[in-house]
Enzyme design. Structure first.
Site, short mmCIF file in Angstrom:
data_model
loop_
_atom_site.label_atom_id
_atom_site.label_comp_id
_atom_site.label_asym_id
_atom_site.label_seq_id
_atom_site.Cartn_x
_atom_site.Cartn_y
_atom_site.Cartn_z
N SER A 110 1.67 -0.16 6.59
CA SER A 110 1.13 1.14 6.99
C SER A 110 0.49 1.02 8.38
O SER A 110 1.17 0.61 9.32
CB SER A 110 0.15 1.64 5.91
OG SER A 110 -0.11 3.01 6.05
N ASP A 250 8.48 7.73 0.11
CA ASP A 250 7.35 7.34 0.96
C ASP A 250 6.77 8.54 1.72
O ASP A 250 7.52 9.40 2.20
CB ASP A 250 7.84 6.30 1.96
CG ASP A 250 6.76 5.39 2.49
OD1 ASP A 250 5.59 5.82 2.54
OD2 ASP A 250 7.09 4.25 2.87
N HIS A 277 4.93 4.63 -1.10
CA HIS A 277 4.29 3.95 0.02
C HIS A 277 3.93 2.49 -0.27
O HIS A 277 3.54 1.76 0.64
CB HIS A 277 3.03 4.73 0.42
CG HIS A 277 2.46 4.37 1.75
ND1 HIS A 277 3.20 4.37 2.91
CD2 HIS A 277 1.20 4.01 2.13
CE1 HIS A 277 2.44 4.03 3.93
NE2 HIS A 277 1.22 3.80 3.49
#
Length: 311
Positions: A110, A250, A277
């Site tokens: 991320s 995601d 995610h």
């Protein structure tokens, strides 16, 4: 700095301290995998299971970025302090302090993947390979994609989110419940949530200064200092084999990842069909296998580079 196997502690970073944990032996002769967590303002906890790679002989380094977890907390600092450059400097400092700057691999998840990409683009001499997991190449591009995902939410949920964001009441219980609807679709599709993920969520809840300053009140309402940030410009400068990872569901949609795939010279992209995610938690066995195979196929120094698609 000669570390015994499975060491943990802190290293100085200017007047502050960065917490780290090593799983495995940094003296094993295999480039360690350094893991940069997301947020900004999260902790390493939700990425703990990546340490299982040490069972295959590769040491793994986790660390908590400044401001959270076991690293120095600085709740009174403002937006001028919490900058991407601060975390780039911290990563470089950690590599040097652990004595691995000359030979390492890097995985960023991320926000950590955004950080890792910017780091890799400086072409550090010791970086052997890069994994960018569930990361947007551009926050403005990602915000446009998040708007698309929001429009697909139930109308009453979307209305609740917008109403509280416009009123500045994103700390309300109603807003939190509406955020959960989005998160259950696009952040983590597991029920119940994994304990390690909950641990990181609680860290953000208990000390949200960094997250709120740089990101914002939720994953998809990014109004912090990163809202205009992008690493698209530096992608062509990444000169090591790179693995992109994303989930089919995601919050970081394929369009937000696409510049990495288009611009990094030596790249492959793995999409996890049953994940959002957090594919390392949603499909852990496959995730670890894909990462392990990628790392094991990085060519030795001086060898002919592996072509894209050969992994």
């Amino acid at each position: 700095m000669a570390l015994a196997p499975n060491a943990k502690g802190t290293v100085p970073f200017g007047e502050y301290r960065t917490w780290y944990r090593v799983t495995g032996d940094l003296r094993a002769g295999v480039p360690p995998l350094v893991v940069a967590h997301g947020g900004p303002g999260s902790t390493h906890d939700y990425l703990r299971n990546i340490a299982e790679l040490a069972g295959h002989g590769r040491p793994v380094v986790h660390y908590d970025q400044l401001g959270n977890g076991g690293s120095t907390r600085l709740p009174g600092r403002g937006a001028d302090f919490w900058t991407p450059q601060l975390f780039l400097d911290e990563l470089e400092n950690l590599l040097g302090a652990l004595g691995i700057a000359g030979d390492y691999t890097l995985l960023g998840h991320s926000w950590g993947g955004v950080l890792a990409a910017r780091h890799a683009a400086t072409r550090p001499a010791g970086l052997r390979g890069l994994i960018i997991a569930n990361s947007p190449a551009s926050y403005p591009l990602w915000l446009g994609e998040l708007a698309v995902l929001r429009r697909a939410l139930p109308p009453e949920v979307a209305e609740t989110l917008t109403r509280h964001e416009e009123a500045g009441t994103t700390d309300s219980a109603e807003y939190v419940r509406a955020v959960k609807v989005f998160n259950d679709r696009h952040v983590c599709r597991l029920d119940p949530l994994p304990r390690d993920f909950i641990a990181s969520l609680m860290e953000i809840h208990n000390d949200p200064a960094v997250y709120y300053t740089m990101n914002g009140p939720s994953e998809f309402h990014v109004n912090g200092t990163l809202r205009d940030y992008s690493v698209v410009d530096c992608c062509p400068d990444i000169a090591v084999p790179t693995l992109l990872i994303s989930g089919r569901h995601d919050e970081v949609t394929p369009a937000a990842v696409q510049p990495f795939a288009d611009l990094i010279p030596d790249v492959r992209w793995q999409i996890f069909e049953d994940s959002s995610h957090l594919p390392h938690l949603e499909e852990p066995e496959r995730f670890l296998r894909v990462v392990r195979e990628f790392l094991e196929n990085i060519p030795d120094r001086g060898a002919t580079p592996v072509r894209v698609g050969d992994f």
